[in-house]
Design a protein around this motif. Structure first.
Motif, PDB file in Angstrom:
ATOM      1  N   PRO A  33      -6.904  45.950  31.074  1.00  0.00           N
ATOM      2  CA  PRO A  33      -7.770  47.055  30.647  1.00  0.00           C
ATOM      3  C   PRO A  33      -7.901  47.145  29.131  1.00  0.00           C
ATOM      4  CG  PRO A  33      -5.681  47.881  31.522  1.00  0.00           C
ATOM      5  CD  PRO A  33      -5.709  46.413  31.790  1.00  0.00           C
ATOM      6  N   ILE A  34      -9.111  47.417  28.671  1.00  0.00           N
ATOM      7  CA  ILE A  34      -9.347  47.623  27.234  1.00  0.00           C
ATOM      8  C   ILE A  34      -9.696  49.077  26.948  1.00  0.00           C
ATOM      9  CG2 ILE A  34     -10.005  45.221  26.762  1.00  0.00           C
ATOM     10  CD1 ILE A  34     -12.968  46.214  26.777  1.00  0.00           C
ATOM     11  N   ALA A  35      -9.521  49.944  27.934  1.00  0.00           N
ATOM     12  CA  ALA A  35      -9.731  51.382  27.770  1.00  0.00           C
ATOM     13  C   ALA A  35      -8.844  52.074  28.803  1.00  0.00           C
ATOM     14  CB  ALA A  35     -11.206  51.732  28.000  1.00  0.00           C
ATOM     15  N   PRO A  36      -8.535  53.362  28.604  1.00  0.00           N
ATOM     16  CA  PRO A  36      -7.692  54.064  29.589  1.00  0.00           C
ATOM     17  C   PRO A  36      -8.256  53.963  31.009  1.00  0.00           C
ATOM     18  CG  PRO A  36      -7.921  55.381  27.605  1.00  0.00           C
ATOM     19  CD  PRO A  36      -8.835  54.208  27.427  1.00  0.00           C
ATOM     20  N   VAL A  37      -9.573  54.011  31.150  1.00  0.00           N
ATOM     21  CA  VAL A  37     -10.219  53.723  32.438  1.00  0.00           C
ATOM     22  C   VAL A  37     -11.014  52.436  32.270  1.00  0.00           C
ATOM     23  CG1 VAL A  37     -11.981  54.428  34.100  1.00  0.00           C
ATOM     24  CG2 VAL A  37     -10.406  56.144  33.157  1.00  0.00           C
ATOM     25  N   HIS A  38     -10.701  51.439  33.079  1.00  0.00           N
ATOM     26  CA  HIS A  38     -11.439  50.160  33.016  1.00  0.00           C
ATOM     27  C   HIS A  38     -11.573  49.629  34.445  1.00  0.00           C
ATOM     28  CE1 HIS A  38     -12.084  46.006  30.897  1.00  0.00           C
ATOM     29  NE2 HIS A  38     -13.040  46.301  31.763  1.00  0.00           N
ATOM     30  N   VAL A  39     -12.756  49.838  34.995  1.00  0.00           N
ATOM     31  CA  VAL A  39     -13.045  49.442  36.379  1.00  0.00           C
ATOM     32  C   VAL A  39     -14.165  48.412  36.347  1.00  0.00           C
ATOM     33  CG1 VAL A  39     -13.975  50.285  38.584  1.00  0.00           C
ATOM     34  CG2 VAL A  39     -12.291  51.667  37.346  1.00  0.00           C
ATOM     35  N   LEU A  40     -14.092  47.435  37.243  1.00  0.00           N
ATOM     36  CA  LEU A  40     -15.159  46.442  37.391  1.00  0.00           C
ATOM     37  C   LEU A  40     -15.885  46.698  38.698  1.00  0.00           C
ATOM     38  CD1 LEU A  40     -13.171  43.246  36.327  1.00  0.00           C
ATOM     39  CD2 LEU A  40     -14.798  44.543  34.942  1.00  0.00           C
ATOM     40  N   ILE A  41     -17.213  46.699  38.625  1.00  0.00           N
ATOM     41  CA  ILE A  41     -18.046  46.895  39.822  1.00  0.00           C
ATOM     42  C   ILE A  41     -18.811  45.590  40.035  1.00  0.00           C
ATOM     43  CG2 ILE A  41     -19.975  48.235  40.789  1.00  0.00           C
ATOM     44  CD1 ILE A  41     -18.374  50.051  38.158  1.00  0.00           C
ATOM     45  N   ILE A  42     -18.656  45.005  41.212  1.00  0.00           N
ATOM     46  CA  ILE A  42     -19.292  43.701  41.457  1.00  0.00           C
ATOM     47  C   ILE A  42     -20.071  43.716  42.776  1.00  0.00           C
ATOM     48  CG2 ILE A  42     -17.437  42.518  40.195  1.00  0.00           C
ATOM     49  CD1 ILE A  42     -16.425  41.402  42.875  1.00  0.00           C
ATOM     50  N   PRO A  43     -21.137  42.918  42.855  1.00  0.00           N
ATOM     51  CA  PRO A  43     -21.812  42.752  44.144  1.00  0.00           C
ATOM     52  C   PRO A  43     -21.024  41.750  44.982  1.00  0.00           C
ATOM     53  CG  PRO A  43     -22.899  41.410  42.487  1.00  0.00           C
ATOM     54  CD  PRO A  43     -21.762  42.125  41.784  1.00  0.00           C
ATOM     55  N   GLY A 105     -13.864  54.042  29.935  1.00  0.00           N
ATOM     56  CA  GLY A 105     -13.838  55.430  29.490  1.00  0.00           C
ATOM     57  C   GLY A 105     -12.424  55.956  29.373  1.00  0.00           C
ATOM     58  N   GLY A 106     -12.339  57.273  29.299  1.00  0.00           N
ATOM     59  CA  GLY A 106     -11.034  57.921  29.175  1.00  0.00           C
ATOM     60  C   GLY A 106     -10.617  58.116  27.735  1.00  0.00           C
ATOM     61  N   ALA A 107     -11.454  57.683  26.791  1.00  0.00           N
ATOM     62  CA  ALA A 107     -11.198  57.876  25.362  1.00  0.00           C
ATOM     63  C   ALA A 107     -12.511  57.629  24.637  1.00  0.00           C
ATOM     64  CB  ALA A 107     -10.129  56.913  24.850  1.00  0.00           C
ATOM     65  N   ARG A 108     -12.597  58.092  23.402  1.00  0.00           N
ATOM     66  CA  ARG A 108     -13.764  57.781  22.561  1.00  0.00           C
ATOM     67  C   ARG A 108     -13.683  56.318  22.184  1.00  0.00           C
ATOM     68  NH1 ARG A 108     -16.613  61.409  18.970  1.00  0.00           N
ATOM     69  NH2 ARG A 108     -18.638  60.419  18.729  1.00  0.00           N
ATOM     70  N   LEU A 109     -14.698  55.526  22.534  1.00  0.00           N
ATOM     71  CA  LEU A 109     -14.616  54.073  22.369  1.00  0.00           C
ATOM     72  C   LEU A 109     -15.406  53.624  21.143  1.00  0.00           C
ATOM     73  CD1 LEU A 109     -15.092  53.146  26.126  1.00  0.00           C
ATOM     74  CD2 LEU A 109     -12.944  53.290  24.858  1.00  0.00           C
ATOM     75  N   ALA A 110     -14.784  52.762  20.353  1.00  0.00           N
ATOM     76  CA  ALA A 110     -15.437  52.249  19.147  1.00  0.00           C
ATOM     77  C   ALA A 110     -16.493  51.215  19.507  1.00  0.00           C
ATOM     78  CB  ALA A 110     -14.387  51.615  18.237  1.00  0.00           C
ATOM     79  N   GLU A 111     -17.484  51.062  18.627  1.00  0.00           N
ATOM     80  CA  GLU A 111     -18.444  49.970  18.750  1.00  0.00           C
ATOM     81  C   GLU A 111     -17.801  48.726  18.149  1.00  0.00           C
ATOM     82  OE1 GLU A 111     -21.183  50.014  20.348  1.00  0.00           O
ATOM     83  OE2 GLU A 111     -21.249  52.160  20.697  1.00  0.00           O
ATOM     84  N   ASP A 112     -17.949  47.597  18.774  1.00  0.00           N
ATOM     85  CA  ASP A 112     -17.268  46.400  18.241  1.00  0.00           C
ATOM     86  C   ASP A 112     -18.144  45.156  18.365  1.00  0.00           C
ATOM     87  OD1 ASP A 112     -17.243  46.096  20.931  1.00  0.00           O
ATOM     88  OD2 ASP A 112     -15.180  45.398  21.050  1.00  0.00           O
TER      89      ASP A 112
END
Ligand code: AMP
Length: 116
Positions: A33-43, A105-112
């Motif tokens: 995970p790169i954020a407190p919430v990091h989920v992958l949605i796939i077909p 999500g789960g935090a304010r995320l920076a642009e990178d």
């Protein structure tokens, strides 16, 4: 399409923390995970990337966004907001050649976004 880690996850061959499943779509927590919430949605359908999606895939890909919306609500990050990310190909940084939508999500995320 050659076999890859997400096809193995769809076949339930790899232990995975699932959060959602229906006939068309699977969602699970990212292993790094790169954020407190990091989920992958796939077909479940083997679509390599947005670059190779067909016109007939548009409803399925639209449904991936509805699933992301629902998961964000369930995880209580809807109100504060979140980021949805799809990487496409080498320059886009796509590592797994199976279409996936990152829900972050789960935090304010920076642009990178910058050239490497
Ligand atoms: P991308 O760089 O957009 O292709 O994203 C691929 C994502 O898949 C990365 O964030 C990885 O951490 C994630 N990933 C790779 N293998 C697994 C796995 N076995 N379970 C969950 N997430 C994975």
């Amino acid at each position: 399409m050659e076999d890859n880690v997400f096809l193995k996850i769809i076949r339930k061959e790899i232990p995975t923390k699932f959060i959602y499943e229906d006939d068309d779509i699977l969602a699970f927590y990212d292993i790094h995970p790169i954020a407190p919430v990091h989920v992958l949605i796939i077909p479940k359908k083997p679509i390599e990337s947005i670059a190779s999606m067909a016109e007939e895939d548009a409803p399925l890909i639209g449904k991936m966004f509805l699933v992301a919306q629902g998961i964000a609500r369930d995880l209580n990050i809807s109100e504060k907001g979140y980021k949805l990310l799809i990487r496409v190909g080498r320059d886009g940084g796509q590592e797994v050649p199976h279409l996936h939508l990152h829900l972050l999500g789960g935090a304010r995320l920076a642009e990178d976004i910058h050239p490497v």
